[in-house]
Design a protein around this motif. Sequence first.
Motif, PDB file in Angstrom:
ATOM      1  N   TRP A 124      30.462  23.282  44.833  1.00 28.21           N
ATOM      2  CA  TRP A 124      31.370  24.406  45.049  1.00 28.21           C
ATOM      3  C   TRP A 124      31.521  25.280  43.808  1.00 28.21           C
ATOM      4  CZ3 TRP A 124      31.686  25.317  49.876  1.00 28.21           C
ATOM      5  CH2 TRP A 124      31.648  24.256  50.787  1.00 28.21           C
ATOM      6  N   PRO A 125      30.440  25.964  43.421  1.00 29.49           N
ATOM      7  CA  PRO A 125      30.537  26.848  42.259  1.00 29.49           C
ATOM      8  C   PRO A 125      31.511  27.998  42.471  1.00 29.49           C
ATOM      9  CG  PRO A 125      28.428  27.122  43.374  1.00 29.49           C
ATOM     10  CD  PRO A 125      29.119  25.949  44.012  1.00 29.49           C
ATOM     11  N   GLY A 126      31.747  28.382  43.705  1.00 32.11           N
ATOM     12  CA  GLY A 126      32.689  29.460  44.002  1.00 32.11           C
ATOM     13  C   GLY A 126      34.101  28.948  44.214  1.00 32.11           C
ATOM     14  N   ASN A 127      34.291  27.636  44.049  1.00 31.06           N
ATOM     15  CA  ASN A 127      35.588  27.001  44.136  1.00 31.06           C
ATOM     16  C   ASN A 127      36.178  27.099  45.538  1.00 31.06           C
ATOM     17  OD1 ASN A 127      37.788  25.562  43.255  1.00 31.06           O
ATOM     18  ND2 ASN A 127      37.978  26.712  41.370  1.00 31.06           N
ATOM     19  N   ALA A 185      22.532  35.206  48.879  1.00 32.25           N
ATOM     20  CA  ALA A 185      23.948  35.518  49.079  1.00 32.25           C
ATOM     21  C   ALA A 185      24.103  36.778  49.921  1.00 32.25           C
ATOM     22  CB  ALA A 185      24.649  35.675  47.734  1.00 32.25           C
ATOM     23  N   LEU A 186      23.263  37.771  49.681  1.00 29.89           N
ATOM     24  CA  LEU A 186      23.331  39.006  50.470  1.00 29.89           C
ATOM     25  C   LEU A 186      22.988  38.752  51.936  1.00 29.89           C
ATOM     26  CD1 LEU A 186      21.813  41.595  47.989  1.00 29.89           C
ATOM     27  CD2 LEU A 186      24.108  41.670  49.005  1.00 29.89           C
ATOM     28  N   VAL A 187      22.013  37.896  52.170  1.00 35.42           N
ATOM     29  CA  VAL A 187      21.656  37.554  53.549  1.00 35.42           C
ATOM     30  C   VAL A 187      22.824  36.832  54.210  1.00 35.42           C
ATOM     31  CG1 VAL A 187      20.161  36.089  54.961  1.00 35.42           C
ATOM     32  CG2 VAL A 187      19.172  37.522  53.177  1.00 35.42           C
ATOM     33  N   ALA A 204      25.911  36.978  53.457  1.00 37.63           N
ATOM     34  CA  ALA A 204      27.050  37.890  53.608  1.00 37.63           C
ATOM     35  C   ALA A 204      26.712  39.080  54.488  1.00 37.63           C
ATOM     36  CB  ALA A 204      27.518  38.359  52.239  1.00 37.63           C
ATOM     37  N   ARG A 205      25.546  39.052  55.109  1.00 38.87           N
ATOM     38  CA  ARG A 205      25.083  40.123  55.997  1.00 38.87           C
ATOM     39  C   ARG A 205      25.112  41.483  55.316  1.00 38.87           C
ATOM     40  NH1 ARG A 205      28.172  37.147  60.054  1.00 38.87           N
ATOM     41  NH2 ARG A 205      26.688  36.015  61.322  1.00 38.87           N
ATOM     42  N   GLY A 206      24.727  41.485  54.029  1.00 40.51           N
ATOM     43  CA  GLY A 206      24.613  42.725  53.291  1.00 40.51           C
ATOM     44  C   GLY A 206      25.907  43.261  52.702  1.00 40.51           C
ATOM     45  N   VAL A 207      27.010  42.584  52.942  1.00 40.00           N
ATOM     46  CA  VAL A 207      28.301  43.031  52.407  1.00 40.00           C
ATOM     47  C   VAL A 207      28.399  42.573  50.955  1.00 40.00           C
ATOM     48  CG1 VAL A 207      30.813  42.931  52.649  1.00 40.00           C
ATOM     49  CG2 VAL A 207      29.357  42.922  54.693  1.00 40.00           C
ATOM     50  N   GLN A 208      28.305  43.532  50.036  1.00 43.53           N
ATOM     51  CA  GLN A 208      28.237  43.206  48.618  1.00 43.53           C
ATOM     52  C   GLN A 208      29.479  42.480  48.120  1.00 43.53           C
ATOM     53  OE1 GLN A 208      27.133  46.594  46.260  1.00 43.53           O
ATOM     54  NE2 GLN A 208      25.205  46.879  47.339  1.00 43.53           N
ATOM     55  N   ALA A 209      30.640  42.863  48.579  1.00 39.37           N
ATOM     56  CA  ALA A 209      31.877  42.205  48.132  1.00 39.37           C
ATOM     57  C   ALA A 209      31.864  40.726  48.506  1.00 39.37           C
ATOM     58  CB  ALA A 209      33.095  42.897  48.723  1.00 39.37           C
ATOM     59  N   GLN A 210      31.390  40.412  49.699  1.00 34.84           N
ATOM     60  CA  GLN A 210      31.315  39.016  50.136  1.00 34.84           C
ATOM     61  C   GLN A 210      30.236  38.267  49.370  1.00 34.84           C
ATOM     62  OE1 GLN A 210      30.786  38.974  54.380  1.00 34.84           O
ATOM     63  NE2 GLN A 210      32.917  39.537  54.792  1.00 34.84           N
ATOM     64  N   LEU A 230      30.709  34.950  47.060  1.00 34.85           N
ATOM     65  CA  LEU A 230      29.913  33.731  47.214  1.00 34.85           C
ATOM     66  C   LEU A 230      29.288  33.306  45.887  1.00 34.85           C
ATOM     67  CD1 LEU A 230      28.045  34.439  50.571  1.00 34.85           C
ATOM     68  CD2 LEU A 230      29.737  32.642  50.172  1.00 34.85           C
ATOM     69  N   LEU A 231      28.878  34.280  45.107  1.00 36.80           N
ATOM     70  CA  LEU A 231      28.228  33.998  43.828  1.00 36.80           C
ATOM     71  C   LEU A 231      29.225  33.736  42.705  1.00 36.80           C
ATOM     72  CD1 LEU A 231      25.500  36.752  44.116  1.00 36.80           C
ATOM     73  CD2 LEU A 231      25.091  34.274  44.156  1.00 36.80           C
ATOM     74  N   GLY A 232      30.496  34.038  42.952  1.00 34.17           N
ATOM     75  CA  GLY A 232      31.509  33.829  41.930  1.00 34.17           C
ATOM     76  C   GLY A 232      31.458  34.857  40.811  1.00 34.17           C
ATOM     77  N   ILE A 233      31.014  36.076  41.157  1.00 37.59           N
ATOM     78  CA  ILE A 233      30.952  37.167  40.183  1.00 37.59           C
ATOM     79  C   ILE A 233      31.668  38.383  40.754  1.00 37.59           C
ATOM     80  CG2 ILE A 233      28.790  36.361  39.128  1.00 37.59           C
ATOM     81  CD1 ILE A 233      27.286  38.494  40.718  1.00 37.59           C
ATOM     82  N   SER A 234      31.953  39.348  39.897  1.00 48.67           N
ATOM     83  CA  SER A 234      32.611  40.563  40.370  1.00 48.67           C
ATOM     84  C   SER A 234      31.614  41.437  41.135  1.00 48.67           C
ATOM     85  CB  SER A 234      33.180  41.355  39.194  1.00 48.67           C
ATOM     86  OG  SER A 234      32.129  41.875  38.404  1.00 48.67           O
TER      87      SER A 234
END
Length: 112
Positions: free
Chosen positions: A10-13, A80-82, A84-90, A94-98
Amino acid sequence: TLALLQSYVWPGNVRELQNVIERGVLYCAGETLRPGDLPEMIAAPEKGVSLGTETGSLPGLGRPLPELLEEMESQLIGRALVQARGVQAQAAELLGISRSNLQYKLKKYGIG
């Protein structure tokens, strides 16, 4: 399924756990969450990144570590983009970055 969820790092906690559970429930065929309802990185970790320890070798031997890390980072961002279906915020979550960091990396690697 519970054992898989408990054994994952769980890197994204907690947010990542929450997203995985919510997504699994949405795609679940019945009332029980099964391993197949989880993302592949959790349900089938053996398909993930392998360091070749079975044979004692390392992948990409002879290539500089920064190059290998960038390649791996690029692949993880794509996954992660796949997911999140292309939603960058999601994907960023998932990646734990801004989101701005994700956008920088997308430009850096020429993704999207």
